[in-house]
Design an enzyme around this catalytic site. Structure first.
Site, short mmCIF file in Angstrom:
data_model
loop_
_atom_site.label_atom_id
_atom_site.label_comp_id
_atom_site.label_asym_id
_atom_site.label_seq_id
_atom_site.Cartn_x
_atom_site.Cartn_y
_atom_site.Cartn_z
N HIS A 109 0.88 -1.18 0.00
CA HIS A 109 0.00 0.00 0.00
C HIS A 109 0.91 1.22 0.00
CE1 HIS A 109 -2.43 -2.94 2.37
NE2 HIS A 109 -3.47 -2.39 1.78
N ASP A 112 2.39 1.91 3.31
CA ASP A 112 3.40 0.96 3.82
C ASP A 112 4.78 1.43 3.42
OD1 ASP A 112 1.18 -0.63 4.35
OD2 ASP A 112 1.44 -1.83 2.52
N GLU A 240 -10.69 -6.96 -4.72
CA GLU A 240 -10.50 -8.05 -3.75
C GLU A 240 -11.77 -8.18 -2.90
OE1 GLU A 240 -6.81 -7.85 -1.58
OE2 GLU A 240 -7.81 -8.73 0.16
N GLU A 276 -8.92 -13.87 -1.80
CA GLU A 276 -8.22 -14.22 -0.55
C GLU A 276 -8.92 -15.39 0.14
OE1 GLU A 276 -6.96 -11.07 2.12
OE2 GLU A 276 -7.43 -12.35 3.83
N HIS A 279 -10.96 -14.42 3.26
CA HIS A 279 -12.16 -13.66 2.92
C HIS A 279 -13.25 -14.60 2.39
CE1 HIS A 279 -9.70 -9.69 2.22
NE2 HIS A 279 -9.58 -10.17 3.44
N ASP A 304 -4.63 -13.77 -2.71
CA ASP A 304 -4.04 -13.44 -1.42
C ASP A 304 -3.98 -14.73 -0.62
OD1 ASP A 304 -3.66 -10.80 -1.97
OD2 ASP A 304 -5.08 -10.03 -0.50
N ASP A 315 -10.95 -12.13 10.40
CA ASP A 315 -9.87 -12.25 9.43
C ASP A 315 -8.54 -12.46 10.15
OD1 ASP A 315 -8.97 -12.22 6.84
OD2 ASP A 315 -9.01 -10.04 6.61
N ASP A 317 -5.85 -13.96 9.07
CA ASP A 317 -4.69 -13.81 8.18
C ASP A 317 -3.51 -14.68 8.61
OD1 ASP A 317 -5.83 -12.00 6.38
OD2 ASP A 317 -5.25 -10.26 7.57
C1 XUL Z 1 -7.68 -6.85 4.29
C2 XUL Z 1 -6.80 -7.26 3.22
C3 XUL Z 1 -5.87 -6.24 2.67
C4 XUL Z 1 -5.83 -6.21 1.17
C5 XUL Z 1 -5.07 -5.05 0.59
O1 XUL Z 1 -8.51 -7.85 4.78
O2 XUL Z 1 -6.78 -8.41 2.83
O3 XUL Z 1 -4.62 -6.50 3.20
O4 XUL Z 1 -5.22 -7.37 0.67
O5 XUL Z 1 -5.60 -3.83 0.94
#
Ligand code: XUL
Length: 447
Positions: A109, A112, A240, A276, A279, A304, A315, A317
């Site tokens: 981003h 970042d 996304e 993702e 998600h 993702d 989430d 991750d």
């Molecule tokens: C949020 C997410 C973000 C996007 C990019 O859930 O996955 O990291 O991948 O903005």
């Protein structure tokens, strides 16, 4: 790929280039299955998988959560005198990590890479300075940018959304940021640009004009596309999907919803899906379903790579660790033709209590190995032809005769009714789900 740490400060001093040592290795800092140069179906593993590192999770996230302070004191931030100096140190640490791990791509981003300034112009300047520095490091190492994006969700100005904000001025501020992020992506040769609509949704319909917000989102995306194309950007734009969090409802709910949105607003020529795993799970689907759905509509783009904690409902991750899941994911991806501009970007963060610098390496090594296994299994599933052969036979009645005429739209409802006017021969054929699941397990164990 050239190493990056030589001649400057080393941020991961006790860790060298991560080797491939094979499945019998006990070395936690070695690949067991990911052998970058190994050819699978005539193509190198690294070119199938196109691994990317997510700058934000690996170099910005600090282990803090809503209940506690940071637990990952990044060395590249601690001794920097200014935020810009910290950003440059972070860049060095990131490129050292990419090259030691052997990941050929990264994603970021805008915020970042470079800190927000006191005005939009200063923020853009900061980004331009760091973009130039990232470019030098890309040239020195051969690492490439998979996609760039703008953070349109962290700053309080975006609490009511960015492109869907009820205040036009906030939408324009978001556009200012997207323009600069697109410029940075183009300058770095980015192969894609992603829109994750973190706050493009609502918390309550009682205060929301849903139709107007979706219309605004579509116009916003179209203007961003037009600008980037005017600047010569040839890459793909990704949406996304995510159903919720931080909003109660996000407009980009899941693949099917985004596909409908893109088609309704005529954006489906330039936009694809960045899917993702976590998600997908939050939307009540599995990862395989989302990939297969995107592929069926010609909208598959990028991934993702992560996983959730199925019983948590948020989430998390986490790094991928399930061969079953990655085998099915790679099966869908290979059958969709594989990656072109997309890749496997690790949108995954090490746990709050993973406090050793080796943990970041071990997490990625595990994720890469898990996808390498998935690739091997998927390739063998496809070349074995048992699953696809079964599916082909299952629909054979549409390959010729009236079935084929139906598919081509040549039969009216009256024609169909005439064909269906007696209870004569029709097949009660087994779906054979259990046998197919057993076959999949056989392939998984054969590695
Ligand atoms: C949020 C997410 C973000 C996007 C990019 O859930 O996955 O990291 O991948 O903005």
């Amino acid at each position: 790929m050239a190493d990056y740490f030589v001649g400057q400060r080393e941020y991961f001093p006790n860790i060298g280039k991560i080797p491939y040592e094979g499945s019998k290795s006990d070395n936690p800092l070695a690949f067991k299955y990911y052998d970058a140069e190994k050819k699978i179906g005539g193509k190198k593993m690294k070119d199938h998988l196109r691994f990317a590192i997510a700058y934000w999770h690996s170099f910005c996230a600090d282990g803090s959560d809503p209940f506690g302070a940071p637990t990952h004191p990044h060395p590249w931030i601690i001794d920097a005198k200014t935020p810009m100096e910290a950003a440059e140190h972070k860049l060095d640490a990131a490129f050292e990590f990419f090259t030691k791990l052997g990941a050929e791509y990264y994603c970021f981003h805008d915020r970042d890479l470079a800190p927000e300034g006191t005005s939009p112009a200063e923020s853009e300047k900061n980004l331009q300075i760091l973009t130039a520095k990232a470019r030098e490091r890309q040239q020195a190492t051969g690492v490439k940018l998979l996609w760039g994006t703008a953070n349109l969700f962290s700053h309080p100005r975006f609490m009511n959304g960015a492109a869907t904000n009820p205040e036009f001025k906030v939408l324009a501020l978001a556009a200012n940021q997207v323009k600069a992020a697109l410029d940075a992506t183009i300058a770095l040769g980015g192969e894609g640009y992603t829109f994750w609509g973190g706050r493009e949704g609502y918390m309550s319909l009682l205060n929301t004009d849903l139709k107007r917000e979706k219309d605004h989102l579509a116009v916003f995306l179209g203007t961003a596309r037009d600008y980037a194309r005017k600047q010569g950007f040839k890459g793909i734009f990704y949406i996304e999907p995510k159903p919720m969090e931080p909003t109660k409802h996000q407009y980009d709910y899941d693949v099917e919803t985004v596909a409908g949105f893109l088609r309704y607003y005529g954006l489906d020529k330039d936009f694809r899906l960045n899917i993702e795993a976590n998600h997908a799970e939050l939307a009540g689907h599995d990862f395989y379903h989302e990939l297969e759905t995107a592929a069926a509509m010609g909208l598959f783009g990028s991934v993702d790579a992560n996983r959730g904690e199925p019983r948590n409902g948020w989430d998390t991750d986490q790094f991928p660790s399930s061969y079953y899941e990655t085998s099915l994911a790679m099966y869908a991806i290979l059958r969709a033709g594989g990656f072109t501009t997309g890749g496997l970007n690790f949108v995954a963060k090490i746990r709050r209590n993973s406090v050793e610098s080796a943990d970041l390496f071990e997490a990625h090594i595990g994720g890469m190995d898990t996808f390498a296994v998935g690739l091997e299994v998927a390739h063998r599933l496809i070349s074995g032809g048992k699953l696809s052969g079964f599916i082909k036979n299952r629909y054979a009645s549409f390959d010729s005769g009236d079935g084929a005429k139906f598919e081509q739209g040549q039969l009216s409802l009256e024609d169909l009714a005439r064909i269906g006017s007696d209870y004569g021969a029709w097949g009660i054929t087994s779906g054979k789900q259990e046998r197919l699941e057993n076959i999949l397990n056989q392939y998984l164990l054969e590695l």
